[in-house]
Write an enzyme that holds these catalytic residues in place. Structure first.
Site, PDB file in Angstrom:
ATOM      1  CB  CYS A   1      10.989 -19.875  43.704  1.00  0.00           C
ATOM      2  SG  CYS A   1       9.800 -21.086  44.259  1.00  0.00           S
TER       3      CYS A   1
ATOM      4  CG  ASP B   1       7.635 -21.926  52.335  1.00  0.00           C
ATOM      5  OD1 ASP B   1       8.759 -22.314  52.706  1.00  0.00           O
ATOM      6  OD2 ASP B   1       7.077 -20.936  52.811  1.00  0.00           O
TER       7      ASP B   1
ATOM      8  CB  CYS C   1      11.426 -18.901  47.430  1.00  0.00           C
ATOM      9  SG  CYS C   1      10.131 -20.116  47.792  1.00  0.00           S
ATOM     10  CG  ASP C   2       6.840 -18.252  50.295  1.00  0.00           C
ATOM     11  OD1 ASP C   2       6.828 -17.769  49.152  1.00  0.00           O
ATOM     12  OD2 ASP C   2       5.954 -18.998  50.733  1.00  0.00           O
ATOM     13  CE  LYS C   3       8.628 -18.731  55.584  1.00  0.00           C
ATOM     14  NZ  LYS C   3       7.890 -19.171  54.388  1.00  0.00           N
TER      15      LYS C   3
ATOM     16  CB  CYS D   1       3.518 -19.242  44.260  1.00  0.00           C
ATOM     17  SG  CYS D   1       4.214 -20.838  44.723  1.00  0.00           S
TER      18      CYS D   1
ATOM     19  CD  GLU E   1       4.115 -21.109  54.581  1.00  0.00           C
ATOM     20  OE1 GLU E   1       4.572 -19.969  54.526  1.00  0.00           O
ATOM     21  OE2 GLU E   1       3.870 -21.789  53.568  1.00  0.00           O
TER      22      GLU E   1
ATOM     23  CB  SER F   1       0.628 -21.180  52.477  1.00  0.00           C
ATOM     24  OG  SER F   1       0.893 -20.649  51.203  1.00  0.00           O
TER      25      SER F   1
END
Length: 574
Positions: free
Chosen positions: A56, A88, A129-131, A201, A451, A477
């Site tokens: 990522c 994650d 990435c996610d956060k 992702c 998650e 997730s």
């Protein structure tokens, strides 16, 4: 545009570059090779979440160099720095996931402190990435200096047995392996090809959901969220982002001018319309908190309830982020929603134009099957639904995109941590029709609100995705599919009803009506409450302890400070 356009007397960087008293400060800049002219330009922080933790993040520093070039070309002096990311996919399924949500706060805090400590005037943020996406945007809203956000791009799809695959196929492969539906060699072959490049992702998981949000809310240039991370066109968008932030600085347009209540409503619309990550219901309230806007889980859920689901994206659908890019990118989604009358088109954006003006020349692509028009949606209501009831007075969230049924009722099977539930699932120690409950995984109880993709993917891989439900005060997730309800509040660790459930209690969920009920008599619940005691937190030092002490409820974004509504002095005005 050049430095003469800007009056340093009104910019934060005057505190480190102007006047005889700042000679020692300027000496440091000469040491780094800056010229006198560059020192007296506006200073622009260019932050990326580059690291070698996961794919990522590995393309972000490359894009930061292009953003710096854009800043320099437009008369600013770029100052590059990095901040952390907890990825994650690597943290999933073990104690490392306790760090994930905490990292969102650390990302926002570290950007704030770097900007404050060095008195930078504007900000370009690149995250992958996610956060790191919400964390970076939270910092922009907190500081309120002119800012442009840019997503680092999604990963290219892997190919396995003639079909596109993502990392979620690998997680689900673990469940298939435990059920005897995939042998070890096949699982190994899958893991070797699922992630072929740099980037986040590829499905409409949390990173791509928040990337769509960045364009919908107006903090990112139109189209900048689309290209996969390896594509050179990302560098062109990064250069343009650097130029754009200087234009915002010249025009005096700040993030809170852009991210109004209506802009947040637009962001929630794009989440529901794309069947996006339930984590957006956590991140949007947290971002709103930074701007001093009240926008909690129930506000998000109300918008979800009336938004059509129009994007056929994984995990509930068939396509991935690259497919969206190939048919015209996020502007295609926004165009469909604007033409359908479900977006506020008059919100200003980082272009200096409104959302509607940005989309004026975009023609909806009818020669594709990824995005549907609002007049012919996949379903008439959104792919994400808010829930409320006796089990979740403060709300809960479920992704319904791809679900065959929207109601579920069954006996509870209770686990006090994720590991115990995952072990039971791995051993196939559950029954069809059960509601698996994972509690003490909330923001305080975790701590960190983990998650649960490992558990949900294993269930799906075993073929049980539709035959059991799973609820938690933790998170799921963005890649999770199946009847999985997260963010149940109040959480168990603070005495929420989820902490009072015993095995065999009947739980009834209706995602169409938006309800989640614990079918237990109120007197019985009071009896249980009288004997309930919160478990002790084994984390008594470090970042996890600090987070547990400071964090608020998931309903309001699991934030750690009062936000913009309590602000006395805004950094941008120092």
């Amino acid at each position: 545009m050049d430095a003469r356009t800007f009056d340093k007397k009104k910019l934060p960087s005057r505190h480190v570059t102007e006047g005889a008293a700042r000679a020692p400060h300027r000496s440091y800049y000469y040491a780094m090779g800056l010229t006198e002219e560059q020192i007296h330009r506006p200073f622009v922080g260019v932050v990326s979440c580059w690291n070698e933790a996961a794919p990522c993040n590995i393309a972000l520093m490359r894009q930061a160099q292009s953003a710096k070039a854009g800043v320099n070309d437009a008369g600013g002096t770029p100052r590059e720095f990095c901040t952390i990311t907890v990825t994650d996919g690597i943290a999933m399924g073990h104690q490392g996931m306790k760090s994930s949500l905490v990292s969102r706060e650390v990302i926002a805090d570290s950007i704030e402190l770097t900007m404050r400590g060095h008195s930078y005037d504007a900000l370009v943020g690149i995250a992958g990435c996610d956060k790191s996406l919400p964390g970076t945007m939270m910092a922009m809203l907190r500081l309120n200096v002119p800012s442009v956000f840019m997503y680092g791009g999604s990963i290219l799809p892997g190919r396995f047995k003639g079909r596109d695959v993502t990392v979620v196929d690998v997680f689900e492969g673990v469940g298939m392996h435990s059920a005897g539906r995939m042998d070890e060699r096949e699982l190994h072959d899958l893991e070797c090809v699922a992630c072929p490049s740099a980037g986040a992702c590829g499905g409409q998981f949390t990173a791509n959901t928040m990337a769509c949000v960045s364009e919908a809310i107006g903090l990112a240039l139109p189209g900048s969220a689309g290209a996969p991370a390896p594509y050179e066109s990302r560098d062109e968008y990064a250069t343009a982002s650097g130029r754009a932030v200087m234009r915002l600085l010249s025009d005096g347009i700040r993030p809170r001018d852009i991210c109004t209540r209506q802009a947040f409503e637009n962001a929630a619309v794009v989440v529901a319309a794309t069947g996006g990550s339930t984590n957006a219901a956590l991140h949007l309230p947290a971002m709103a908190n930074e701007a001093g806007i009240e926008f909690d889980l129930f506000d998000v859920a109300e918008i979800f309830k009336k938004t059509p689901y129009i994007a056929d994206l994984k995990p509930g659908g068939r396509y991935i982020a690259k497919d969206v890019f190939d048919i015209g990118g996020v502007p295609q989604i926004l165009k469909a929603l604007l033409d359908g009358g479900v977006l506020h088109g008059d919100c200003i954006t980082v272009t200096g134009k409104t959302l509607a003006e940005n989309l004026r020349d975009v023609k909806f692509n009818t020669d594709q099957k990824v995005i549907y028009p609002v007049s012919n949606p996949i379903t008439p209501t959104g792919g994400v639904v808010g829930l409320k009831g006796s089990l979740a007075p403060d709300g809960a969230i479920v992704k319904v995109a791809g679900l065959k049924k929207l109601q579920f009722s069954g006996p509870a099977r209770v686990f006090d941590c994720e590991e115990d539930c995952f072990q039971a699932v791995s051993n196939r120690d559950y029954k069809d029709g059960e509601v698996l409950v994972i509690r003490y995984e909330g923001p305080v109880g975790g701590p960190g609100m983990r998650e649960m993709l490992s558990t949900t993917a294993a269930l799906y891989g075993q073929g049980a995705g539709d035959s059991v439900a799973l609820i938690t005060d933790g998170r799921f997730s963005g890649a999770t599919r199946g009847f999985c309800i997260g963010h149940v509040g109040p959480e168990a660790a603070v005495g929420g009803p989820i902490g009072l459930i015993v095995n065999g209690d009947i739980i009834t969920i209706d995602a169409e009506a938006g309800t989640i009920e614990l079918e237990v008599d109120a007197k019985e619940l009071e009896k249980r409450r009288a004997s309930w005691k919160a478990p002790s937190n084994p984390y008594q030092s470090g970042a996890l302890r600090k987070f547990a002490d400071q964090v608020g409820p998931a309903r309001y974004g699991a934030v750690t400070h009062p936000g913009g509504k309590a602000e006395v002095v805004c950094y941008a005005d120092i």
